[in-house]
Motif scaffolding. Structure first.
Motif, PDB file in Angstrom:
ATOM      1  N   VAL A  90      -4.203  33.856  81.169  1.00 51.82           N
ATOM      2  CA  VAL A  90      -4.345  33.082  80.107  1.00 51.82           C
ATOM      3  C   VAL A  90      -4.439  33.857  78.631  1.00 51.82           C
ATOM      4  O   VAL A  90      -3.955  33.889  77.508  1.00 51.82           O
ATOM      5  CB  VAL A  90      -5.817  32.306  80.107  1.00 51.82           C
ATOM      6  N   LEU A  91      -4.766  35.047  78.535  1.00 55.11           N
ATOM      7  CA  LEU A  91      -5.096  35.814  77.389  1.00 55.11           C
ATOM      8  C   LEU A  91      -3.494  36.230  77.623  1.00 55.11           C
ATOM      9  O   LEU A  91      -3.401  36.717  76.217  1.00 55.11           O
ATOM     10  CB  LEU A  91      -5.950  37.615  77.816  1.00 55.11           C
ATOM     11  N   SER A  92      -2.877  36.772  78.334  1.00 55.85           N
ATOM     12  CA  SER A  92      -1.734  37.316  77.935  1.00 55.85           C
ATOM     13  C   SER A  92      -0.466  36.298  77.175  1.00 55.85           C
ATOM     14  O   SER A  92      -0.185  36.602  76.427  1.00 55.85           O
ATOM     15  CB  SER A  92      -0.728  37.340  79.043  1.00 55.85           C
ATOM     16  N   ALA A  93      -0.829  35.137  78.330  1.00 46.99           N
ATOM     17  CA  ALA A  93      -0.281  33.920  77.155  1.00 46.99           C
ATOM     18  C   ALA A  93      -0.001  33.492  75.955  1.00 46.99           C
ATOM     19  O   ALA A  93      -0.132  33.848  75.038  1.00 46.99           O
ATOM     20  CB  ALA A  93      -0.117  32.548  78.008  1.00 46.99           C
ATOM     21  N   VAL A  94      -1.945  33.808  75.701  1.00 42.13           N
ATOM     22  CA  VAL A  94      -2.477  33.826  74.237  1.00 42.13           C
ATOM     23  C   VAL A  94      -2.187  34.567  73.210  1.00 42.13           C
ATOM     24  O   VAL A  94      -1.143  34.273  71.631  1.00 42.13           O
ATOM     25  CB  VAL A  94      -3.808  33.151  73.922  1.00 42.13           C
ATOM     26  N   ILE A  95      -1.889  36.093  73.213  1.00 44.69           N
ATOM     27  CA  ILE A  95      -2.296  36.855  72.812  1.00 44.69           C
ATOM     28  C   ILE A  95      -0.341  37.151  72.453  1.00 44.69           C
ATOM     29  O   ILE A  95      -0.758  37.600  71.195  1.00 44.69           O
ATOM     30  CB  ILE A  95      -2.317  38.618  73.632  1.00 44.69           C
ATOM     31  N   LEU A  96       0.567  36.893  73.779  1.00 44.09           N
ATOM     32  CA  LEU A  96       1.714  37.114  73.464  1.00 44.09           C
ATOM     33  C   LEU A  96       2.256  36.061  72.172  1.00 44.09           C
ATOM     34  O   LEU A  96       2.737  36.722  71.613  1.00 44.09           O
ATOM     35  CB  LEU A  96       2.668  37.039  74.919  1.00 44.09           C
ATOM     36  N   ARG A  97       1.872  34.827  72.452  1.00 46.17           N
ATOM     37  CA  ARG A  97       2.651  34.243  71.844  1.00 46.17           C
ATOM     38  C   ARG A  97       1.949  34.516  70.191  1.00 46.17           C
ATOM     39  O   ARG A  97       2.250  33.343  68.540  1.00 46.17           O
ATOM     40  CB  ARG A  97       1.558  32.735  72.493  1.00 46.17           C
ATOM     41  N   MET A  98       0.500  34.792  70.124  1.00 46.12           N
ATOM     42  CA  MET A  98       0.165  34.988  68.894  1.00 46.12           C
ATOM     43  C   MET A  98       0.904  36.148  67.878  1.00 46.12           C
ATOM     44  O   MET A  98       0.946  36.262  66.407  1.00 46.12           O
ATOM     45  CB  MET A  98      -1.116  35.500  68.585  1.00 46.12           C
ATOM     46  N   LEU A  99       1.459  36.433  68.726  1.00 50.23           N
ATOM     47  CA  LEU A  99       2.606  38.200  68.183  1.00 50.23           C
ATOM     48  C   LEU A  99       3.633  37.451  68.380  1.00 50.23           C
ATOM     49  O   LEU A  99       4.487  38.547  67.856  1.00 50.23           O
ATOM     50  CB  LEU A  99       2.093  39.598  69.104  1.00 50.23           C
ATOM     51  N   GLY A 100       4.001  36.839  68.892  1.00 45.71           N
ATOM     52  CA  GLY A 100       5.566  36.006  68.769  1.00 45.71           C
ATOM     53  C   GLY A 100       6.490  36.981  69.840  1.00 45.71           C
ATOM     54  O   GLY A 100       7.643  36.848  69.381  1.00 45.71           O
ATOM     55  N   LEU A 101       5.428  36.993  71.049  1.00 45.52           N
ATOM     56  CA  LEU A 101       6.376  37.512  71.887  1.00 45.52           C
ATOM     57  C   LEU A 101       6.779  37.236  72.910  1.00 45.52           C
ATOM     58  O   LEU A 101       7.064  38.067  73.927  1.00 45.52           O
ATOM     59  CB  LEU A 101       6.252  39.541  71.788  1.00 45.52           C
ATOM     60  N   ASP A 102       6.928  36.197  73.058  1.00 45.69           N
ATOM     61  CA  ASP A 102       6.297  35.374  74.466  1.00 45.69           C
ATOM     62  C   ASP A 102       7.898  34.828  74.425  1.00 45.69           C
ATOM     63  O   ASP A 102       8.675  34.425  73.366  1.00 45.69           O
ATOM     64  CB  ASP A 102       5.328  34.588  74.100  1.00 45.69           C
ATOM     65  N   VAL A 103       7.703  35.361  76.162  1.00 48.94           N
ATOM     66  CA  VAL A 103       8.927  34.563  76.366  1.00 48.94           C
ATOM     67  C   VAL A 103       9.385  33.516  77.397  1.00 48.94           C
ATOM     68  O   VAL A 103       8.673  33.941  78.750  1.00 48.94           O
ATOM     69  CB  VAL A 103       9.760  36.533  77.517  1.00 48.94           C
ATOM     70  N   ASP A 104       9.351  32.300  77.777  1.00 47.43           N
ATOM     71  CA  ASP A 104       9.533  31.701  77.985  1.00 47.43           C
ATOM     72  C   ASP A 104      10.896  31.695  79.618  1.00 47.43           C
ATOM     73  O   ASP A 104      11.502  32.164  78.812  1.00 47.43           O
ATOM     74  CB  ASP A 104       9.284  30.488  77.715  1.00 47.43           C
TER      75      ASP A 104
END
Length: 142
Positions: free
Chosen positions: A114-128
């Motif tokens: 959960v923390l990884s998903a939230v933080i990476l999304r906030m930083l624009g670094l999420d890769v689905d």
């Protein structure tokens, strides 16, 4: 660009692991270098074992979720895979311990995901997953 995103995610995921270790969940990580190694191992295990685990758990998932109709069951199976990967990483890495065994693996994996998903999304670094699979097919094609 995909490789750069993965490289940027690595230390962030390591920091998330240190946050998880700081919380009273029974997860212990000795140092930042151990957290960096754990982040890599969790990622590699996820890459190498996701399909075998889905194949192994697939029949149970199909029966219990009525072929995907009951989506909370699908979420539970994805969560179970995350717990397995988290526990395997702790088992493989000296300096990464789960003090309360399965309970620590469950709590740590959920908070980490959960923390990884939230933080990476906030930083624009999420890769689905669709972007990852598209990238993998481009690499395989040539």
């Amino acid at each position: 660009m995909g490789s750069l995103v993965w490289l940027l995610q690595w230390p962030i995921r390591a920091l998330v692991l240190l946050i998880v270790a700081w919380l009273p969940l029974g997860v212990e990580i000795e140092s930042f270098p151990i957290a960096l190694l754990a982040a890599v191992v969790i990622g590699l295990l996820g890459t190498l074992l996701i399909w075998p685990l889905k194949l192994l758990l697939g029949p149970f998932w199909a029966v219990t979720s009525l072929g995907g109709v009951i989506s909370p069951v699908s979420l539970l199976f994805n969560w179970l895979i995350t717990v397995i990967l988290f526990g395997l990483a702790a088992w493989l890495i000296q300096g990464f311990r789960l003090r309360q065994g399965l309970l620590s693996a469950v709590l740590g994996a959920v908070v980490y995901a959960v923390l990884s998903a939230v933080i990476l999304r906030m930083l624009g670094l999420d890769v689905d997953f669709t972007r990852v699979s598209a990238l993998m097919s481009q690499v395989a094609a040539g």
